[in-house]
Design a protein around this motif. Structure first.
Motif, PDB file in Angstrom:
ATOM      1  N   SER A  84       0.834  -1.196   0.000  1.00 55.13           N
ATOM      2  CA  SER A  84       0.000   0.000   0.000  1.00 55.13           C
ATOM      3  C   SER A  84       0.870   1.248   0.000  1.00 55.13           C
ATOM      4  O   SER A  84       1.913   1.297   0.671  1.00 55.13           O
ATOM      5  CB  SER A  84      -0.905   0.007   1.244  1.00 55.13           C
ATOM      6  OG  SER A  84      -1.544   1.249   1.399  1.00 55.13           O
ATOM      7  N   SER A  85       0.431   2.258  -0.741  1.00 56.15           N
ATOM      8  CA  SER A  85       1.148   3.530  -0.762  1.00 56.15           C
ATOM      9  C   SER A  85       1.035   4.265   0.573  1.00 56.15           C
ATOM     10  O   SER A  85       1.739   5.244   0.809  1.00 56.15           O
ATOM     11  CB  SER A  85       0.587   4.424  -1.882  1.00 56.15           C
ATOM     12  OG  SER A  85      -0.802   4.640  -1.702  1.00 56.15           O
ATOM     13  N   ASP A  86       0.160   3.804   1.439  1.00 58.51           N
ATOM     14  CA  ASP A  86       0.009   4.427   2.759  1.00 58.51           C
ATOM     15  C   ASP A  86       1.102   3.995   3.738  1.00 58.51           C
ATOM     16  O   ASP A  86       1.276   4.613   4.784  1.00 58.51           O
ATOM     17  CB  ASP A  86      -1.359   4.077   3.363  1.00 58.51           C
ATOM     18  CG  ASP A  86      -2.509   4.679   2.591  1.00 58.51           C
ATOM     19  OD1 ASP A  86      -2.310   5.739   1.952  1.00 58.51           O
ATOM     20  OD2 ASP A  86      -3.598   4.088   2.593  1.00 58.51           O
TER      21      ASP A  86
END
Length: 326
Positions: A35-37
């Motif tokens: 995830s880019s988070d």
């Protein structure tokens, strides 16, 4: 790599045993999301404690395997004369040539809070001063409850000073046949019976206070003295050096994931409550490396070397742990 080249035997991932199915599900549950988070380092900052003048390949293989398995950062803590060679192998590795520095323990103490797992032993050597330094590093890691995987010359230290790891539930030992025999003899006062593989491994785990032990071989026997697992995937008949380094490095990443996601894994399936993070991580790494070895051997046969396993880590990982149809 073509799908034909990566045609593994079914034994590598199709198991009927209910315990193994639970372990496989546990492994898949513990995988961190892509995830880019997420931030750099969250999926694993792994420290390899090893590397000396004679042995610079082993810490490289362990460190790069930790990354290829999915860890974010790999640090190599080695002796001064090993630093430059290891730095030339890959820009991906963060190299600290300090193990033989007179202030090595204090230097490492500054880095320890950032590390999720220590992989101790690949290429470490047996210099007396370095051994004393590593003993102190292990003690500091235990005090902070940091995950530890011990292999190769790290096992030499444990065999000489077994109390240093006794009772530490966040550790995994990965002895081969010779290393296991020495450790068994130290702890039990006799040689192991070759016909009692599982029993021998359980004895060592119990003698060490339920530390998880992986007795490596044609089948890997994993025990913490309470629960036992056997990884009997096909692997290969080519016994080139370095496969244990691939195992310990990948195991370091898996152990961080298993420990981090322990509560979530148990919540999803109550049967997983008896599976400690060390057992789950150990099995995950054993199965991955045997699968890589089988695939590499199919491609290279007698000329297979351990470097051939590294590029196969990704497709093997996908096959085993990210394909929901298995």
């Amino acid at each position: 790599m073509s799908s034909q080249a990566f045609n593994l035997s079914q034994s590598a991932y199709q198991h009927n045993e209910s315990k193994v199915q639970v372990v496989l599900q546990s492994i898949r549950t513990m995988l961190p999301p892509l995830s880019s988070d997420r931030h750099k380092g969250q999926s694993g900052r792994i420290a390899i404690i090893g590397g000396c003048f004679e042995y610079t390949g082993a810490p490289y293989f362990a460190g790069i395997s930790a990354l290829r398995t999915g860890g974010d950062l790999s640090h190599i803590f080695c002796t001064a004369d090993a630093g430059i060679p290891i730095k030339t192998y890959s820009p991906e590795l963060i190299v600290h040539p300090m193990l033989d520095h007179q202030n090595a323990v204090n230097i490492f103490d500054e880095w320890l809070p950032r590390m999720h797992c220590l992989v101790i032993g690949p290429g470490l050597g047996r210099d007396d001063e370095v051994v004393e330094t590593v003993k102190k590093i292990i003690a500091k890691a235990k005090a902070k409850q940091v995950n530890i995987v011990i292999d190769a010359d790290g096992l030499y230290i444990v065999t000489k000073y077994p109390d240093i790891i006794k009772g530490y539930k966040f550790a995994i030992l990965t002895p081969n046949k010779v290393e296991f025999s020495r450790l068994y003899s130290t702890l039990m006062g006799k040689s192991p019976d070759a016909n009692l593989g599982v029993s021998n491994t359980k004895d060592v785990a119990n003698a060490l206070g339920n530390v998880t032990v992986v007795q490596k071989g044609s089948r890997d026997i994993i025990s913490n003295g309470i629960e036992d697992l056997i990884c009997d995937a096909a692997g290969c008949s080519r016994r080139c050096g370095g496969q244990g380094d691939i195992l310990s490095g990948s195991m370091g990443t898996f152990l961080h994931w298993a420990r981090t996601n322990e509560k979530e894994t148990s919540r999803n399936d109550s049967r997983m409550n008896t599976l400690s993070p060390t057992l789950t991580a150990a099995y995950a790494a054993c199965l991955l490396v045997k699968t890589c070895a089988e695939a590499a051997f199919k491609l290279k046969g007698r000329s297979m070397i351990v470097s051939d396993l590294i590029d196969i880590i990704h497709p093997s990982f996908q096959l085993l742990y990210e394909n929901s149809k298995l």
